[in-house]
Design an enzyme around this catalytic site. Structure first.
Site, PDB file in Angstrom:
ATOM      1  N   ASP A 148       0.811  -1.222   0.000  1.00 19.38           N
ATOM      2  CA  ASP A 148       0.000   0.000   0.000  1.00 19.38           C
ATOM      3  C   ASP A 148       0.842   1.269   0.000  1.00 19.38           C
ATOM      4  O   ASP A 148       2.007   1.263   0.395  1.00 19.38           O
ATOM      5  CB  ASP A 148      -0.891   0.028   1.250  1.00 19.38           C
ATOM      6  CG  ASP A 148      -2.098  -0.892   1.111  1.00 19.38           C
ATOM      7  OD1 ASP A 148      -2.063  -1.778   0.229  1.00 19.38           O
ATOM      8  OD2 ASP A 148      -3.056  -0.731   1.884  1.00 19.38           O
ATOM      9  N   HIS A 161       3.551  -1.935   3.654  1.00 16.93           N
ATOM     10  CA  HIS A 161       3.522  -0.578   3.111  1.00 16.93           C
ATOM     11  C   HIS A 161       4.859  -0.211   2.472  1.00 16.93           C
ATOM     12  O   HIS A 161       5.897  -0.722   2.873  1.00 16.93           O
ATOM     13  CB  HIS A 161       3.215   0.431   4.213  1.00 16.93           C
ATOM     14  CG  HIS A 161       1.808   0.348   4.707  1.00 16.93           C
ATOM     15  ND1 HIS A 161       1.403  -0.538   5.680  1.00 16.93           N
ATOM     16  CD2 HIS A 161       0.692   1.045   4.344  1.00 16.93           C
ATOM     17  CE1 HIS A 161       0.110  -0.384   5.900  1.00 16.93           C
ATOM     18  NE2 HIS A 161      -0.350   0.555   5.109  1.00 16.93           N
TER      19      HIS A 161
HETATM   20 ZN   LIG Z   1      -2.878   3.257   2.910  1.00 23.25          ZN
END
Ligand SMILES: [Zn+2]
Length: 396
Positions: free
Chosen positions: A220, A367
């Site tokens: 992400d 992430h």
């Molecule tokens: Zn996010």
């Protein structure tokens, strides 16, 4: 015994609360159209109905003939009634029989609700059963309505929310305003529970597992000029494909990275235009639409692809996310493994939250753009290698 039924209301109720776990209402209703009756429903049909009809027969016969005669005659009478009455009345399918018995039972129960004893017990049983059906029916209609996409879906959800508030206000009007406050608090608590939990299925279907033995890696908050090239090399080295959930404004800032991600065979998902992580959960329909649509458009413009997956910022969807995502052809994806790698600077800690339970079917969230992105992804990839899954399995 295989009974096909289109009595979807009660079956849906059983599916939602009967242990299937985490299945959303709309999905439950869709499944039940094909899978027939739930075991609990069959049990009700097989045990409760004959028993209740028998008690009704004994009650009626013993009052009009004699108790002994009632006890004796009730069995054949019950058999005849159960076997032939549905056909006489044209209720040939199990579903119509179910409805017929509910109607007959309710009619009988309404005359016997204060009878007391066994008859009273069964009368209340019938009334409860009809109440259950009513709840299930409301749930079914509600579940169907949740599957609507676009403006009708948005308006419907808004009306449902308004309706709940009107119920709370009505309760305050009748029983005192403390009830309205309590009702409002319950609505707020349920709302928060539903929107703040990424895997909650009450508002619509959220994919939290792959559905097969593969592991899906999702990355992400990119693209990131520092991390993305390094992560792509890592993924190549392990021959694993991932889904990159990208933020619209970063896509516009680094179009070459987006194209490189696609060129290496990975998939791109929609992660909103601005990643409003503190406020997306309470965003209205216009802002929700703008966030999702703009991201969709910028990815299409830069890379020539339309993402098929949407992920809300920090997984916090709002009331209108599903109909708007559905309208744009997007399915909502969450995850079931994450290491909270955005919170700390210790990659081992993040990995200790992911790796011990990692297994087939998992969707892992990591992430990019964090100080630990490379170490975390590297650790996850080694973890997947250690699981000795077939490499073909890993491709989303
Ligand atoms: Zn996010």
């Amino acid at each position: 015994m295989c009974v096909q039924s289109d009595n979807r209301a009660v079956t849906a109720l059983f599916r939602v609360f009967g242990g299937s776990g985490g299945i959303c209402v709309a999905e439950a209703c869709r499944h039940t159209e094909f899978r027939g009756m739930h075991a609990g429903e069959l049990l009700l049909l097989a045990v409760w109905f004959p028993l209740a009809v028998y008690v009704a027969m004994v009650e009626w016969l013993s009052r009009h003939v004699a108790l002994a005669a009632g006890l004796l005659l009730a069995i054949p009478a019950c058999f005849i009634t159960l076997s032939f009455l549905p056909y006489v009345l044209g209720a040939r399918t199990p579903a119509n029989q179910w409805r017929m018995w509910l109607g007959v039972g309710l009619a009988w129960a309404l005359f016997h609700w204060n009878a007391g004893g066994v008859a009273g017990f069964f009368a209340w049983g019938w009334i409860a059963l009809c109440g259950l059906n009513l709840v299930a029916f409301i749930l079914l209609v509600f579940g169907r309505s949740l599957a609507r996409v676009g403006t009708p879906g948005v308006i419907w959800r808004f009306l449902v929310l308004l309706e709940f508030h009107l119920f709370a206000i009505a309760a305050g009007w009748w029983w005192g305003w403390s009830w309205a406050v309590a009702g409002g608090a319950v609505i707020a608590a349920v709302f928060c529970w539903v929107v703040l939990r990424p895997g909650n299925q009450w508002l619509g279907q959220v994919t939290c597992r792959t559905g097969d033995r593969s592991i899906r890696l999702t990355i992400d908050d990119g693209p990131d000029p520092h991390d993305t090239p390094v992560l792509l090399d890592l993924l190549d080295r392990h021959r694993i494909k991932a889904v990159f959930f990208m933020i619209g404004w970063k896509v516009a800032a680094h179009p070459e990275l987006v194209r490189e991600v696609l060129r290496r065979g990975h998939e791109i998902g929609n992660h909103t235009m601005n990643h409003p992580q503190a406020s997306f959960w309470c965003a209205g329909p216009w802002r929700t639409r703008r966030e999702i649509l703009e991201c969709q458009e910028v990815i299409d413009k830069v890379a020539g692809v339309k993402p098929r997956w949407f992920r809300a910022p920090v997984g916090h969807r709002n009331l209108f996310t599903h109909p708007i995502a559905g309208m744009l052809g997007l399915k909502v994806m969450a995850w079931n493994r994450r290491g909270f790698d955005t919170l700390g600077s210790d990659p081992d800690k993040a990995l200790s939250r992911i790796l011990p339970k990692l297994g087939p079917g998992d969707i892992v969230l990591v992430h990019e753009g964090t100080p630990v992105a490379t170490e975390v992804l590297s650790g996850v990839l080694e973890g997947i290698d250690r699981l000795r899954l077939g490499l073909d399995d890993i491709i989303p």
